[in-house]
Design an enzyme around this catalytic site. Structure first.
Site, PDB file in Angstrom:
ATOM      1  N   ARG A   1     -36.526  70.404  19.394  1.00 23.37           N
ATOM      2  CA  ARG A   1     -37.237  69.138  19.575  1.00 23.37           C
ATOM      3  C   ARG A   1     -38.450  69.388  20.461  1.00 23.37           C
ATOM      4  O   ARG A   1     -38.639  70.461  21.012  1.00 23.37           O
ATOM      5  CB  ARG A   1     -36.334  68.000  20.099  1.00 23.37           C
ATOM      6  CG  ARG A   1     -35.218  68.333  21.025  1.00 23.37           C
ATOM      7  CD  ARG A   1     -35.602  68.765  22.404  1.00 23.37           C
ATOM      8  NE  ARG A   1     -36.593  67.909  23.006  1.00 23.37           N
ATOM      9  CZ  ARG A   1     -37.425  68.273  23.960  1.00 23.37           C
ATOM     10  NH1 ARG A   1     -37.390  69.520  24.431  1.00 23.37           N
ATOM     11  NH2 ARG A   1     -38.292  67.457  24.473  1.00 23.37           N
ATOM     12  N   GLY A   2     -39.311  68.339  20.560  1.00 20.25           N
ATOM     13  CA  GLY A   2     -40.584  68.508  21.256  1.00 20.25           C
ATOM     14  C   GLY A   2     -41.637  68.782  20.194  1.00 20.25           C
ATOM     15  O   GLY A   2     -41.416  69.596  19.277  1.00 20.25           O
ATOM     16  N   ALA A   3     -42.790  68.113  20.316  1.00 16.39           N
ATOM     17  CA  ALA A   3     -43.781  68.110  19.233  1.00 16.39           C
ATOM     18  C   ALA A   3     -44.207  69.513  18.768  1.00 16.39           C
ATOM     19  O   ALA A   3     -44.080  69.846  17.577  1.00 16.39           O
ATOM     20  CB  ALA A   3     -44.977  67.270  19.658  1.00 16.39           C
TER      21      ALA A   3
ATOM     22  N   ARG B   1     -38.772  64.350  10.853  1.00 15.20           N
ATOM     23  CA  ARG B   1     -39.109  63.467  11.992  1.00 15.20           C
ATOM     24  C   ARG B   1     -40.547  62.955  11.790  1.00 15.20           C
ATOM     25  O   ARG B   1     -41.441  63.756  11.489  1.00 15.20           O
ATOM     26  CB  ARG B   1     -39.011  64.207  13.338  1.00 15.20           C
ATOM     27  CG  ARG B   1     -37.573  64.475  13.759  1.00 15.20           C
ATOM     28  CD  ARG B   1     -37.471  64.860  15.215  1.00 15.20           C
ATOM     29  NE  ARG B   1     -37.365  63.711  16.092  1.00 15.20           N
ATOM     30  CZ  ARG B   1     -37.410  63.791  17.427  1.00 15.20           C
ATOM     31  NH1 ARG B   1     -37.594  64.962  18.015  1.00 15.20           N
ATOM     32  NH2 ARG B   1     -37.290  62.715  18.183  1.00 15.20           N
TER      33      ARG B   1
ATOM     34  N   GLN C   1     -33.386  64.080  27.968  1.00 17.08           N
ATOM     35  CA  GLN C   1     -34.163  65.332  27.936  1.00 17.08           C
ATOM     36  C   GLN C   1     -34.598  65.750  29.339  1.00 17.08           C
ATOM     37  O   GLN C   1     -34.758  66.936  29.610  1.00 17.08           O
ATOM     38  CB  GLN C   1     -35.404  65.166  27.050  1.00 17.08           C
ATOM     39  CG  GLN C   1     -35.121  65.093  25.558  1.00 17.08           C
ATOM     40  CD  GLN C   1     -34.986  63.672  25.072  1.00 17.08           C
ATOM     41  OE1 GLN C   1     -34.642  62.778  25.846  1.00 17.08           O
ATOM     42  NE2 GLN C   1     -35.244  63.448  23.803  1.00 17.08           N
TER      43      GLN C   1
ATOM     44  N   ASP D   1     -46.523  63.195  21.707  1.00 15.78           N
ATOM     45  CA  ASP D   1     -46.118  63.493  20.328  1.00 15.78           C
ATOM     46  C   ASP D   1     -47.253  63.290  19.347  1.00 15.78           C
ATOM     47  O   ASP D   1     -47.312  63.929  18.308  1.00 15.78           O
ATOM     48  CB  ASP D   1     -44.916  62.636  19.936  1.00 15.78           C
ATOM     49  CG  ASP D   1     -43.680  63.170  20.632  1.00 15.78           C
ATOM     50  OD1 ASP D   1     -43.444  62.782  21.794  1.00 15.78           O
ATOM     51  OD2 ASP D   1     -42.999  64.017  20.036  1.00 15.78           O
TER      52      ASP D   1
ATOM     53  N   ASN E   1     -45.495  58.916  23.101  1.00 20.34           N
ATOM     54  CA  ASN E   1     -44.605  59.890  23.747  1.00 20.34           C
ATOM     55  C   ASN E   1     -43.232  59.233  23.889  1.00 20.34           C
ATOM     56  O   ASN E   1     -43.033  58.077  23.479  1.00 20.34           O
ATOM     57  CB  ASN E   1     -45.178  60.326  25.108  1.00 20.34           C
ATOM     58  CG  ASN E   1     -44.450  61.528  25.678  1.00 20.34           C
ATOM     59  OD1 ASN E   1     -44.219  62.516  24.968  1.00 20.34           O
ATOM     60  ND2 ASN E   1     -44.052  61.471  26.938  1.00 20.34           N
TER      61      ASN E   1
HETATM   62  O1  MRU Z   1     -37.409  63.298  20.932  1.00 14.33           O
HETATM   63  P1  MRU Z   1     -38.025  64.510  21.546  1.00 14.33           P
HETATM   64  O2  MRU Z   1     -37.146  65.180  22.540  1.00 14.33           O
HETATM   65  O3  MRU Z   1     -38.543  65.462  20.494  1.00 14.33           O
HETATM   66  O4  MRU Z   1     -39.298  63.956  22.335  1.00 14.33           O
HETATM   67  C1  MRU Z   1     -40.130  64.869  22.983  1.00 14.33           C
HETATM   68  C2  MRU Z   1     -41.243  64.231  23.722  1.00 14.33           C
HETATM   69  O5  MRU Z   1     -41.430  63.042  23.703  1.00 14.33           O
HETATM   70  C3  MRU Z   1     -42.177  65.170  24.414  1.00 14.33           C
HETATM   71  O6  MRU Z   1     -42.695  64.574  25.564  1.00 14.33           O
HETATM   72  C4  MRU Z   1     -43.337  65.514  23.470  1.00 14.33           C
HETATM   73  O7  MRU Z   1     -42.856  65.946  22.232  1.00 14.33           O
HETATM   74  C5  MRU Z   1     -44.222  66.557  24.038  1.00 14.33           C
HETATM   75  S1  MRU Z   1     -43.465  68.143  24.016  1.00 14.33           S
HETATM   76  C6  MRU Z   1     -44.588  69.279  24.590  1.00 14.33           C
END
Ligand code: MRU
Length: 351
Positions: free
Chosen positions: A49-51, A92, A199, A240, A250
Site C-alpha cells: 500500500r501507499g501510492a 485501487r 498505518q 495519493d 490523502n
Molecule cells: O490506504 P493506504 O495505506 O494506501 O494510504 C496511503 C496514504 O494515504 C499515503 O499517505 C499516500 O499513499 C502517500 S505514500 C508515499
C-alpha cells in the site's frame, strides 16, 4: 539504518516479493508472487500500500503477466498484458501512481509492437525496474529538498504512512523526516495512529523505531490539543493524488489535520513525487475516493465492537483544499501557491 524493502524483484527467478504490511509490526512476512492476479489482490487487500508502492507493484504485475505468456505471437502477448493491466487498474482507484505506472508500461508495449516476444518481455521488465529505481531516487531527492523546510529542533507531526513501506524505499513524508533527522533538526515526531487501518501506529512507528528516530504515538483526536499547546512545529504528509489546482487527496483524516494546522499557524507540507500529480484533474472534486469494507471500522481479527447491523461509511481518503497547503515538495523542487502555475512549472523544469 535498517533497510526496509516492501517490494523486491528477482530477475533471475522472475518473482515479485512483497512484504505483507497487513501483518506488521508483529510479523515480518514476505510473500512471493508469480502472477498479476495475486499482485492485484495484494494491492486491494493492503499487503502492499501507499501510492508509489502500488504503482511499482502494478508495473511488476505486468512483467509477471508477460512472462506467463508462453507463445510466440507478439500481438497475442500484448492482448494478454493489456487484460492484466485492466485487472490491476481496478485494484485501487485513488492513488494515481497506479494508473501512471500502468500507462508507462502500456506505452512500452505499444512501442515494442512488432518485436518478438522475448524482446517485448525484456523491455517491460526494464521499464518496471526503471519505475522502481526512479521512485527511490525521487524519494531521496525529495527528502533532501524538503528537509530545508524543517526548522531546527523540530517537533514534526505526520499522518498515515508515507515512508519506505509506501514507496520503493526511503519514503516521501518520512523521507523528509529521515533527511532532516540526519541533519540533526528533528527533536521528535508525533505519529498519528490513523484510524481505521492504523498505518501510523503499525507502520510509521515501526519504520521510525527501526531507524532510531525519536517519536511518540498519539491518537488522531489529540491533534487539535497538541497544536493549541504549541507542541507541533510542522506537519508533513504524503499524497495519493494531487489535482492541478493543488488540492491533495490523502488518507482520511488528513483534511482535519490541515484545518487544525491552519487554525494554529502550523505549516502543513505535502511531499509527493511528480507521479502523484494529476494535471488532468482540475480540482480535488473529481478525484475518485475509494470506499473500503465496513469491517475495517467495526472490529479487528474477527471481533466486532459495534452493534450488529450498524451502518458504516468508510472512505479511505479525503481531499485537503490547496489553500491549506503551505508547500508541495517534489523531486524537482518545492511548489507553493498559486499551484495552478507552480505545479506546471515543476513538470516543465525537467531533471
Ligand atoms: O490506504 P493506504 O495505506 O494506501 O494510504 C496511503 C496514504 O494515504 C499515503 O499517505 C499516500 O499513499 C502517500 S505514500 C508515499
Amino acid at each position: 539504518m535498517s533497510e526496509i524493502h516492501p517490494i523486491a524483484w528477482n530477475s533471475g527467478s522472475r518473482i515479485l516479493t512483497l512484504l505483507d504490511q497487513t501483518l506488521l509490526p508483529s510479523r515480518e512476512k514476505y510473500i512471493d508472487h508469480t502472477d498479476p492476479e495475486t499482485v492485484a489482490e495484494a494491492i486491494s487487500t493492503l499487503v502492499v500500500r501507499g501510492a508509489p508502492a502500488i504503482g511499482c507493484a502494478a508495473a511488476f504485475g505486468l512483467v509477471l503477466a508477460s512472462y506467463q505468456y508462453s507463445g510466440t505471437d507478439g500481438k497475442a502477448l500484448a492482448g494478454w498484458v493489456a487484460d492484466a493491466a485492466d485487472l490491476l487498474a481496478d485494484s485501487r482507484p485513488t492513488a494515481v501512481n497506479l494508473a501512471w505506472a500502468l500507462k508507462r508500461m502500456l506505452e512500452v508495449l505499444e512501442k515494442t509492437g512488432g518485436q518478438d516476444v522475448g524482446r517485448i518481455q525484456n523491455s517491460l521488465e526494464a521499464e518496471a525496474i526503471a519505475i522502481f529505481n526512479e521512485d527511490l531516487a525521487s524519494c531521496r531527492k525529495m527528502g533532501n529538498i524538503g528537509a530545508g523546510l524543517v526548522p531546527e529542533n523540530a517537533r514534526i507531526m505526520t499522518y498515515c504512512n508515507a515512508g519506505a513501506l509506501a514507496t520503493a524505499g526511503y519514503g516521501t513524508a518520512l523521507g523528509v523526516i529521515r533527511s532532516a533527522h540526519r541533519m540533526g533538526k528533528v527533536r521528535t515526531v508525533w505519529v498519528c495512529e490513523t484510524r481505521p487501518v492504523l498505518q501510523g501506529a503499525r507502520l510509521t512507528y515501526w519504520e521510525l523505531m527501526k531507524e532510531g528516530i525519536g517519536c511518540t504515538l498519539v491518537t488522531d483526536n489529540i491533534v487539535g490539543s497538541l497544536m493549541s499547546a504549541g507542541d507541533v512545529d510542522l506537519v508533513v504528509v504524503g499524497a495519493d493524488r494531487i489535482a492541478a489546482n493543488g488540492d491533495v487527496a490523502n488518507k482520511i483524516g488528513t483534511y482535519t489535520v490541515a484545518v487544525l494546522a491552519e487554525r494554529h499557524n502550523v505549516p502543513f507540507v505535502v511531499a509527493a513525487p511528480l507521479s502523484t500529480i494529476d494535471l488532468s484533474k482540475a480540482t480535488g472534486e473529481s478525484i475518485p475516493i475509494e470506499e473500503r469494507p465496513p469491517e475495517e471500522i467495526s472490529g479487528y481479527g474477527g471481533v466486532s465492537w459495534v452493534p450488529n447491523g450498524a451502518r458504516i461509511y468508510n472512505p479511505a481518503f479525503d481531499v485537503t483544499p490547496a489553500d491549506l497547503v503551505h508547500a508541495i515538495v517534489s523531486e524537482r523542487g518545492i511548489a507553493q501557491a498559486p499551484y495552478s502555475s507552480s505545479l506546471n512549472a515543476l513538470f516543465a523544469s525537467g531533471d
